[in-house]
Write a protein that holds these residues in place. Structure first.
Motif, short mmCIF file in Angstrom:
data_model
loop_
_atom_site.label_atom_id
_atom_site.label_comp_id
_atom_site.label_asym_id
_atom_site.label_seq_id
_atom_site.Cartn_x
_atom_site.Cartn_y
_atom_site.Cartn_z
N GLY A 266 0.82 -1.21 0.00
CA GLY A 266 0.00 0.00 0.00
C GLY A 266 0.85 1.26 0.00
O GLY A 266 0.55 2.22 0.70
N ALA A 267 1.90 1.25 -0.82
CA ALA A 267 2.72 2.45 -0.99
C ALA A 267 1.85 3.54 -1.60
O ALA A 267 0.89 3.25 -2.31
CB ALA A 267 3.90 2.15 -1.93
N ILE A 268 2.22 4.79 -1.33
CA ILE A 268 1.40 5.94 -1.76
C ILE A 268 1.13 5.91 -3.27
O ILE A 268 0.03 6.22 -3.72
CB ILE A 268 2.04 7.26 -1.28
N GLN A 269 2.13 5.47 -4.07
CA GLN A 269 1.94 5.46 -5.53
C GLN A 269 0.94 4.38 -5.95
O GLN A 269 0.29 4.49 -6.98
CB GLN A 269 3.26 5.19 -6.27
N HIS A 270 0.89 3.31 -5.18
CA HIS A 270 -0.08 2.26 -5.50
C HIS A 270 -1.48 2.72 -5.10
O HIS A 270 -2.42 2.65 -5.91
CB HIS A 270 0.28 0.95 -4.79
N LEU A 271 -1.59 3.25 -3.88
CA LEU A 271 -2.90 3.69 -3.39
C LEU A 271 -3.51 4.75 -4.29
O LEU A 271 -4.71 4.75 -4.55
CB LEU A 271 -2.75 4.27 -1.98
N VAL A 281 -10.47 -4.37 -0.29
CA VAL A 281 -10.19 -5.46 0.64
C VAL A 281 -8.69 -5.73 0.62
O VAL A 281 -8.09 -5.80 -0.46
CB VAL A 281 -10.95 -6.75 0.22
N VAL A 282 -8.09 -5.86 1.79
CA VAL A 282 -6.65 -6.10 1.86
C VAL A 282 -6.36 -7.40 2.59
O VAL A 282 -6.90 -7.66 3.66
CB VAL A 282 -5.95 -4.92 2.57
N ILE A 283 -5.51 -8.21 1.97
CA ILE A 283 -5.04 -9.43 2.62
C ILE A 283 -3.53 -9.30 2.74
O ILE A 283 -2.83 -9.22 1.73
CB ILE A 283 -5.43 -10.68 1.80
N ASN A 284 -3.03 -9.23 3.97
CA ASN A 284 -1.61 -9.01 4.18
C ASN A 284 -1.23 -9.61 5.54
O ASN A 284 -1.98 -9.50 6.49
CB ASN A 284 -1.34 -7.50 4.16
N ASN A 285 -0.04 -10.22 5.60
CA ASN A 285 0.35 -10.84 6.87
C ASN A 285 0.94 -9.85 7.87
O ASN A 285 1.21 -10.19 9.01
CB ASN A 285 1.32 -12.02 6.64
N ASP A 286 1.12 -8.62 7.42
CA ASP A 286 1.67 -7.60 8.29
C ASP A 286 0.56 -6.63 8.70
O ASP A 286 0.09 -5.84 7.89
CB ASP A 286 2.79 -6.86 7.54
N ALA A 287 0.18 -6.70 9.98
CA ALA A 287 -0.93 -5.85 10.45
C ALA A 287 -0.59 -4.37 10.33
O ALA A 287 -1.49 -3.53 10.34
CB ALA A 287 -1.26 -6.20 11.90
N GLU A 288 0.69 -4.05 10.19
CA GLU A 288 1.11 -2.66 10.08
C GLU A 288 1.18 -2.17 8.63
O GLU A 288 1.55 -1.03 8.37
CB GLU A 288 2.51 -2.48 10.70
N PRO A 290 0.61 -0.33 5.40
CA PRO A 290 -0.17 0.91 5.24
C PRO A 290 -1.50 0.73 4.51
O PRO A 290 -2.42 1.51 4.70
CB PRO A 290 0.77 1.82 4.43
N PHE A 291 -1.60 -0.32 3.71
CA PHE A 291 -2.82 -0.51 2.93
C PHE A 291 -4.05 -0.67 3.84
O PHE A 291 -5.16 -0.29 3.46
CB PHE A 291 -2.70 -1.74 2.02
N PHE A 292 -3.85 -1.19 5.05
CA PHE A 292 -5.00 -1.37 5.94
C PHE A 292 -5.67 -0.03 6.26
O PHE A 292 -6.87 0.03 6.49
CB PHE A 292 -4.59 -2.10 7.22
N LYS A 293 -4.88 1.05 6.24
CA LYS A 293 -5.46 2.37 6.55
C LYS A 293 -6.39 2.85 5.43
O LYS A 293 -7.25 3.69 5.63
CB LYS A 293 -4.34 3.39 6.74
N ALA A 294 -6.20 2.31 4.24
CA ALA A 294 -6.99 2.76 3.09
C ALA A 294 -8.09 1.76 2.74
O ALA A 294 -8.85 1.98 1.81
CB ALA A 294 -6.08 2.96 1.89
#
Ligand SMILES: Cc1cc2nc3c(=O)[nH]c(=O)nc-3n(C[C@H](O)[C@H](O)[C@H](O)COP(=O)(O)OP(=O)(O)OC[C@H]3O[C@@H](n4cnc5c(N)ncnc54)[C@H](O)[C@@H]3O)c2cc1C
Lengths: 322, 246
Positions: A266-271, A281-288, A290-294
């Motif tokens: 969820g880098a700014i350029q991707h978002l 919807v985001v599936i990621n093993n890292d709860a931190e 950034p994509f989860f915020k978006a």
């Protein structure tokens, strides 16, 4: 005075975006107290457009125009604009429309506003809302020229039924060799696959998928959802996926109803490129990540466990709701 | 072959976007400006034509003096000469008219512009420029070869690629793919020193209509917090019942 809309078709069939831009054209025509006229190229069943409020269709039948040609199409549309005394021209946000619209703007000396997300909020002055800064903002843009071109963002306005009877009229623009100075040599397109531009749902994978050999589960997820597949920039840079699938600020913009990001940080350029999508919807093993915020919904977990489970559950859901 | 690369000066891709003056202006405070990424691919492709085929490469930008650092960077990458059209670029049609005027005077064979700039995302400059100058035009170009007077290009289309052929003079709207990411050039010391001596000509704008005006800007509504779920089951139910997207 009228509103002219270019309705795209492929192999004789209207594309979904044709119905969306037709609906949009009807809304603008109503605001202006006039009618919406469509121009189509080699399309069957033109009277279908009446369902979306089109009262007249200029149907071009021409073998030379079977393959899209920006210059020739723009010439034909310019002629149609003059014939119909159209002061607003509506196009979609497909790659072809974005190729065509600036040529039209040049020919008609018309202001062009791309990526428009709503019907005009005023027609005098003619002001519309569009995305800018790669979806990090909106601009309220006034088109000040007599003729105005509006590029409607995908899935932004939606398809609106609006029963009218469409009169179909043959239309033969006068084209010459100069209009075909850019020649199509070969078209290489995966048949039967949903494209990112047309898709209502997009399933996207990032570097978290570890390698191209793991894309099977992304494709399976896309298949069960009738979705297009996409990826983050490093994934296409490394050649795991074709460049055409790279979404984001420097890739394709995605304005889907549902965007599922798997293993993407969820880098700014991707978002920036995907934030116009309605549900994320985001599936990621890292709860931190950034994509989860978006995101609207998220699962913190290993993609290699979550995606197959999701495929399974969606299959069950489909079987129950078929 | 004489090439003009159109360079747009844009906020760096990591920039936070804010507006000032009652949301009527983009807030440049603390923003780093760079060569528009789509233009950078084009500039690098132009360098390839310079090295392999002996092309001359000029760059042009519509902007006030604040765009000069970005232009110097393009010169440091290897462009031979720069042209700055001294006007604030408020509207794509206006920019295209200014560039068209420079193109007519310069007798260019090839004009490379980016598919779109990442700030206003107009995507209209290359197409309008081509139409105003009567040059051929290929958009979303991801590969370009020129042999004599003939250009062969690959352009991205929805869901695939199309190979096209045309004659010079030509305008392209370029993007990633035109060169590999790894081939993008970072200016070195020698390039930076040389760039200082290269001509950066300032020309005054011609009269042109502004076809569009951005009256006001707005930021997207802040996002609510994410709903974290534990199972695929729960997600499917939410997507169906709450988001109504499946
Ligand atoms: C000028 C410029 C333009 C750019 N334009 C774009 C653009 O248009 N589009 C774009 O996408 N990027 C763009 N980028 C790159 C961007 O900055 C990021 O580098 C990129 O988006 C990161 O991709 P990623 O999330 O796939 O990879 P990473 O950042 O490596 O993230 C991978 C993610 O996967 C997660 N993960 C790892 N293993 C698993 C697992 N087993 N299960 C679940 N999750 C897992 C990790 O936690 C991590 O969050 C641009 C960069 C620059 C400098």
């Amino acid at each position: 005075m009228s509103v002219l809309v270019y309705t795209e078709s492929e192999n004789g069939k209207f594309k979904k975006n044709a119905f969306e831009v037709a609906s949009y054209a009807k809304a603008v025509a109503e605001q202006l107290g006039t009618s919406a006229v469509a121009i189509s190229f080699n399309a069957d069943a033109n009277n279908d457009l009446g369902t979306y409020g089109i009262s007249k269709v200029l149907n071009v039948t021409n073998d030379q125009l079977k393959t899209f040609n920006a210059e020739a199409y723009a010439k034909a549309i310019t002629e149609a604009v003059n014939k119909e005394e159209a002061n607003v021209v509506i196009v979609s946000s497909s790659a072809n429309s974005k190729y065509l619209a600036p040529i039209l703007a040049g020919k008609l000396k018309a202001g062009y506003a791309p990526n428009v997300v709503e019907a005009p909020n005023s027609t005098a002055p003619f002001t519309i809302k569009r995305t800018a800064f790669s979806n990090k903002g909106f601009a309220h843009t006034e088109i000040t020229t007599d003729t105005k071109i509006v590029g409607v963002s995908n899935n932004a306005f939606g398809i609106v039924e609006n029963n009218a009877d469409a009169v179909v009229e043959d239309f033969s623009p006068s084209l010459d060799d100069n209009d075909f100075a850019v020649k199509s040599v070969e078209v290489d397109k995966v048949a039967g696959k949903v494209t990112i531009a047309d898709a209502e749902i997009v399933v996207s994978g990032g570097r978290g998928l570890k390698g191209p050999e793991n894309w099977g589960m992304i494709e399976e997820l896309a298949e069960v959802l009738g979705a297009a597949t996409a990826c983050s920039k490093p994934v296409s840079d490394m050649g795991w996926r074709p460049h055409g699938e790279h979404v984001g600020q420097t890739g394709k913009p995605v304005a889907a109803n549902l965007y599922i990001a798997v293993g993407i940080s969820g880098a700014i350029q991707h978002l920036a490129g995907v934030s116009a999508s309605k549900t994320k919807v985001v599936i990621n093993n890292d709860a931190e990540a950034p994509f989860f915020k978006a995101a609207d919904y998220g699962i913190v977990g290993d993609a290699f466990e979550v995606v197959p489970q999701l495929v399974e559950k969606l299959k069950e859901f489909k079987a129950q709701n078929a | 072959m004489k090439i003009l690369v159109c360079i747009s000066n844009v906020p760096d891709t990591t920039s936070k976007i804010n507006f000032t003056d009652g949301d009527t202006k983009f807030d440049t405070n603390g923003v780093q400006f760079v060569i528009n990424p789509n233009d950078e691919f084009g500039l690098t492709r132009a360098m390839w034509f310079k090295e392999k085929q002996g092309a001359t490469v000029h760059i042009a930008t519509v902007g006030d003096a604040s765009v000069e650092p970005t232009m110097r960077k393009a010169l440091a990458i290897g462009a031979d000469e720069g042209i700055r059209i001294n006007a604030v670029p408020t509207d794509g049609f206006f920019v295209a008219e200014q560039l068209a005027n420079v193109v007519k005077d310069g007798a260019y064979d090839l004009v490379i512009a980016g598919r779109e700039s990442i700030d206003y995302n107009g995507g209209m400059v290359p197409g309008i420029l081509a139409t105003l100058t009567g040059m051929n035009f290929i958009n979303t170009c991801i590969n370009l070869e020129v042999e004599g007077n003939t250009a062969t290009a690959i352009r991205e289309i929805d869901g695939g690629k199309e190979k096209v052929e045309t004659q010079l003079p030509l305008v392209i709207g370029g993007q990633k793919g035109l060169v590999e990411e790894s081939d993008l050039k970072i200016p070195n010391m020698r390039g930076i020193m040389m760039a200082r001596k290269k001509a950066l000509n300032v020309v005054e704008p011609i009269d042109a209509v502004k076809a569009t005006v951005d009256n006001k800007f707005e930021k997207p509504a802040p996002k609510g917090t994410v709903k974290l779920v534990d199972s695929a089951d729960e997600l499917v139910a939410l997507l169906h019942n709450e988001a109504k997207v499946i």
